[in-house]
Motif scaffolding. Sequence first.
Motif, PDB file in Angstrom:
ATOM      1  N   PRO A   1       2.227 -24.230  16.862  1.00 13.21           N
ATOM      2  CA  PRO A   1       2.404 -25.583  17.417  1.00 13.21           C
ATOM      3  C   PRO A   1       3.864 -25.896  17.750  1.00 13.21           C
ATOM      4  N   ALA A   2       4.800 -25.406  16.970  1.00 14.34           N
ATOM      5  CA  ALA A   2       6.217 -25.647  17.265  1.00 14.34           C
ATOM      6  C   ALA A   2       6.597 -24.993  18.591  1.00 14.34           C
ATOM      7  N   ARG A   3       6.113 -23.775  18.824  1.00 12.59           N
ATOM      8  CA  ARG A   3       6.380 -23.124  20.106  1.00 12.59           C
ATOM      9  C   ARG A   3       5.856 -23.984  21.256  1.00 12.59           C
ATOM     10  N   MET A   4       4.635 -24.477  21.086  1.00 17.12           N
ATOM     11  CA  MET A   4       4.041 -25.304  22.113  1.00 17.12           C
ATOM     12  C   MET A   4       4.861 -26.573  22.345  1.00 17.12           C
ATOM     13  N   ALA A   5       5.326 -27.199  21.278  1.00 16.31           N
ATOM     14  CA  ALA A   5       6.124 -28.430  21.398  1.00 16.31           C
ATOM     15  C   ALA A   5       7.451 -28.150  22.106  1.00 16.31           C
ATOM     16  N   PHE A   6       8.107 -27.051  21.742  1.00 19.82           N
ATOM     17  CA  PHE A   6       9.373 -26.715  22.394  1.00 19.82           C
ATOM     18  C   PHE A   6       9.166 -26.449  23.883  1.00 19.82           C
ATOM     19  N   LEU A   7       8.126 -25.731  24.231  1.00 22.89           N
ATOM     20  CA  LEU A   7       7.862 -25.437  25.643  1.00 22.89           C
ATOM     21  C   LEU A   7       7.464 -26.711  26.391  1.00 22.89           C
ATOM     22  N   ALA A   8       6.662 -27.551  25.770  1.00 23.75           N
ATOM     23  CA  ALA A   8       6.249 -28.804  26.416  1.00 23.75           C
ATOM     24  C   ALA A   8       7.465 -29.719  26.604  1.00 23.75           C
ATOM     25  N   ALA A   9       8.328 -29.793  25.614  1.00 21.91           N
ATOM     26  CA  ALA A   9       9.522 -30.645  25.731  1.00 21.91           C
ATOM     27  C   ALA A   9      10.439 -30.141  26.842  1.00 21.91           C
ATOM     28  N   ALA A  10      10.596 -28.818  26.953  1.00 24.01           N
ATOM     29  CA  ALA A  10      11.429 -28.258  28.015  1.00 24.01           C
ATOM     30  C   ALA A  10      10.840 -28.554  29.385  1.00 24.01           C
ATOM     31  N   ARG A  11       9.544 -28.523  29.466  1.00 21.98           N
ATOM     32  CA  ARG A  11       8.864 -28.791  30.734  1.00 21.98           C
ATOM     33  C   ARG A  11       9.012 -30.247  31.142  1.00 21.98           C
ATOM     34  N   GLN A  12       8.958 -31.145  30.152  1.00 21.40           N
ATOM     35  CA  GLN A  12       9.066 -32.577  30.460  1.00 21.40           C
ATOM     36  C   GLN A  12      10.496 -32.996  30.732  1.00 21.40           C
TER      37      GLN A  12
END
Length: 166
Positions: free
Chosen positions: A154-165
Motif C-alpha cells: 500500500p505504501a508503494r501505491m500511495a507514493f506512486l499515486a501521490a507522484a501522479r497527482q
Amino acid sequence: MTAQDFTADLAAFDHAIASEAGPDAPWIALQDLTRKVIGAKLFTTMTVDMASELARRAYTSDPASYPASGTKPIHYDSWFDIVHKQRDNFVANTIEDIAKVFSDYELIDSLGCQSVINIPVEVGGELLGTVNCLDVAGHYTPERVAAAELLKAPARMAFLAAARQG
C-alpha cells in the motif's frame, strides 16, 4: 488484527486511493491504514532525491510541528545504512535510541513520542522515500514490526499515486 480486519482495512484504503483526489489523498489513505495496522501517533512521509541528496516531507499528520515544506540534506549515518542501503525498517523504541539518529529528538519527545519505525518504500530498485510512524515508548513491538510488512505494497501505491497527482 485479524486477517479479516486487514482485508476490510485494505479495501477501504484501495477505495480511497481509487476515488479520492487531491495532493494529500493518497497520504491520508495510507495514514488511516497505517494507524489501524500498527498505530502511529505522528505519521509522516518523506521522499528522497539521491541525485541532489535531498529529502522532502511530503505529508505530515502534525503540520504545526512538522510542516510538509522545504527540503533537508540527506545524512550518511547508521540510519541511512539501515534504511537506504539495506532497505530495512529502522526501529527505535526509546527516546534515547531516537536521539542517537534524530537531532530533533526533543521535539519528538515533547509530542509524546518515544518510539519510531521508518519503513523504506522502494519501486523498481529505487528508494522513493519512507513512511515514518512515531508513538509512545515501546510501541513498535516485534509483532507490530512484522505487521508493518503488510504496509509496504500500500505504501508503494500511495507514493506512486501521490507522484501522479503532483
